[in-house]
Design a protein around this motif. Structure first.
Motif, PDB file in Angstrom:
ATOM      1  N   UNK A  93      30.232  14.713  49.886  1.00  0.00           N
ATOM      2  CA  UNK A  93      31.043  13.954  50.837  1.00  0.00           C
ATOM      3  C   UNK A  93      32.184  13.248  50.120  1.00  0.00           C
ATOM      4  N   UNK A  94      33.196  12.915  50.907  1.00  0.00           N
ATOM      5  CA  UNK A  94      34.413  12.268  50.411  1.00  0.00           C
ATOM      6  C   UNK A  94      34.404  10.819  50.872  1.00  0.00           C
ATOM      7  N   UNK A  95      34.498   9.895  49.944  1.00  0.00           N
ATOM      8  CA  UNK A  95      34.541   8.474  50.290  1.00  0.00           C
ATOM      9  C   UNK A  95      35.940   8.128  50.803  1.00  0.00           C
ATOM     10  N   UNK A  96      36.016   7.618  52.015  1.00  0.00           N
ATOM     11  CA  UNK A  96      37.273   7.170  52.599  1.00  0.00           C
ATOM     12  C   UNK A  96      37.202   5.650  52.714  1.00  0.00           C
ATOM     13  N   UNK A 195      31.914  16.389  54.676  1.00  0.00           N
ATOM     14  CA  UNK A 195      31.442  15.087  55.162  1.00  0.00           C
ATOM     15  C   UNK A 195      32.320  13.958  54.617  1.00  0.00           C
ATOM     16  N   UNK A 196      32.422  12.904  55.433  1.00  0.00           N
ATOM     17  CA  UNK A 196      33.211  11.725  55.083  1.00  0.00           C
ATOM     18  C   UNK A 196      32.280  10.514  55.021  1.00  0.00           C
ATOM     19  N   UNK A 197      32.417   9.721  53.960  1.00  0.00           N
ATOM     20  CA  UNK A 197      31.703   8.451  53.840  1.00  0.00           C
ATOM     21  C   UNK A 197      32.717   7.347  54.123  1.00  0.00           C
ATOM     22  N   UNK A 198      32.624   6.716  55.290  1.00  0.00           N
ATOM     23  CA  UNK A 198      33.520   5.609  55.627  1.00  0.00           C
ATOM     24  C   UNK A 198      33.015   4.342  54.940  1.00  0.00           C
ATOM     25  N   UNK A 199      33.886   3.725  54.158  1.00  0.00           N
ATOM     26  CA  UNK A 199      33.488   2.554  53.374  1.00  0.00           C
ATOM     27  C   UNK A 199      34.514   1.446  53.512  1.00  0.00           C
ATOM     28  N   UNK A 200      34.094   0.238  53.123  1.00  0.00           N
ATOM     29  CA  UNK A 200      34.974  -0.915  53.088  1.00  0.00           C
ATOM     30  C   UNK A 200      35.029  -1.471  51.671  1.00  0.00           C
ATOM     31  N   UNK A 218      25.322  11.532  62.549  1.00  0.00           N
ATOM     32  CA  UNK A 218      25.880  10.673  61.502  1.00  0.00           C
ATOM     33  C   UNK A 218      24.785   9.738  60.992  1.00  0.00           C
ATOM     34  N   UNK A 219      24.997   9.194  59.807  1.00  0.00           N
ATOM     35  CA  UNK A 219      24.036   8.269  59.206  1.00  0.00           C
ATOM     36  C   UNK A 219      24.735   6.951  58.920  1.00  0.00           C
ATOM     37  N   UNK A 220      24.165   5.853  59.432  1.00  0.00           N
ATOM     38  CA  UNK A 220      24.749   4.542  59.210  1.00  0.00           C
ATOM     39  C   UNK A 220      23.718   3.569  58.671  1.00  0.00           C
ATOM     40  N   UNK A 256      29.077   4.555  56.658  1.00  0.00           N
ATOM     41  CA  UNK A 256      28.742   5.636  57.582  1.00  0.00           C
ATOM     42  C   UNK A 256      29.056   6.977  56.931  1.00  0.00           C
ATOM     43  N   UNK A 257      28.131   7.921  57.032  1.00  0.00           N
ATOM     44  CA  UNK A 257      28.393   9.298  56.596  1.00  0.00           C
ATOM     45  C   UNK A 257      28.433  10.164  57.847  1.00  0.00           C
TER      46      UNK A 257
END
Length: 278
Positions: A93-96, A195-200, A218-220, A256-257
């Motif tokens: 997955x790619x961390x965004x 896949x995208x890993x949404x991060x802060x 999705x996984x949160x 979130x992935x």
């Protein structure tokens, strides 16, 4: 007895001071390590990254000009010539990382990216394979750390509009910038992962996060304090008429992935819900 009590107090005082010193040193180490890694040792940086320009030109961007990519000073993770033999069943997955151009968030982003690279180095076969910092700022132009972290820039919601319509809630730039990003096919297709890993920015990777998502799920992260109740039903049913508080998952939009195609589908509704509810 007074001496014993005083001795006990002194011992307790020394204990407390020792603990505070340990905590302070641990905090200082956490702050200084990324500084030493990026700022004072530029050669160390080249072990993991290489300076190369993006290949998307300004002419290829949307006519609105909402997206901007640094031309020469962007850092992109180096592509290894001899990749390790990893499990074929893994799901990279790619961390965004969503952010804005502020000193506070820039510091957090640098620490976060440092730990991302650390996890990649410790386990080259983990599923964390790509990283992009998605930045919303006033002009949509590269900032001071674009040469350190792989970054893409979008225009933020104008401050006047933010104040007038949304009570100055700058976090709304997250769904807006993500939608801008996924709608730019030239740019979004540069992400090789499915896949995208949404991060802060305040997230820190202490170990690799496994990808338990699939194309439809999705996984949160479950937040204990995000408990909807019956009083929330009027807001929920505004956008989900058949739903109610008992059917709402205790998760936020990050961490979130999610599969990239699923993200493209939900991004417009995420923006709509966020702006509408605020």
């Amino acid at each position: 007895m007074r001496l014993k009590r005083a001795s006990a107090r002194n011992h307790t005082s020394r204990s407390v001071i020792s603990q505070e010193l340990v905590y302070f040193l641990a905090f200082l180490t956490g702050i200084m390590m990324p500084l030493l890694y990026y700022g004072m040792n530029p050669w160390k940086r080249d072990v993991h990254t290489v300076y190369v320009p993006y290949t998307v030109s300004e002419e290829e961007l949307p006519s609105s000009g909402s997206l901007n990519i640094p031309d020469q000073d962007t850092v992109i993770p180096e592509q290894e010539s001899s990749k390790p033999k990893c499990n074929k069943e893994r799901k990279p997955y790619h961390v965004l990382l969503t952010s804005m151009s502020t000193t506070y968030l820039d510091w957090q982003a640098r620490i976060m990216y440092y730990h991302f690279l650390k996890q990649k180095k410790n386990d080259p076969c983990n599923e964390m394979t790509g990283f992009t910092r998605l930045v919303a700022n006033k002009d949509g132009l590269p900032d001071d750390i674009a040469h350190i972290i792989p970054s893409v820039f979008v225009k933020e919601i104008p401050q006047d509009e933010l104040n007038a319509k949304y009570k100055g809630y700058a976090v709304l730039n997250r769904p807006v910038s993500v939608l801008d990003f996924v709608n730019n096919d030239e740019l979004f297709n540069k992400i090789e992962e499915d896949y995208i890993f949404l991060a802060e920015c305040d997230h820190v990777f202490l170990q690799p996060i496994p990808n338990d998502a699939d194309e439809n799920t999705a996984v949160g992260y479950p937040f204990g304090y995000m408990r909807a109740n019956a009083g929330s039903n009027r807001f929920i049913q505004k956008y989900w008429p058949e739903g109610d508080s008992s059917k709402v998952d205790q998760v936020g939009p990050s961490p979130l992935i999610i599969h990239r195609e699923a993200l493209k589908k939900v991004a417009p509704r995420w923006k709509e819900f966020s702006l509408g509810l605020k």
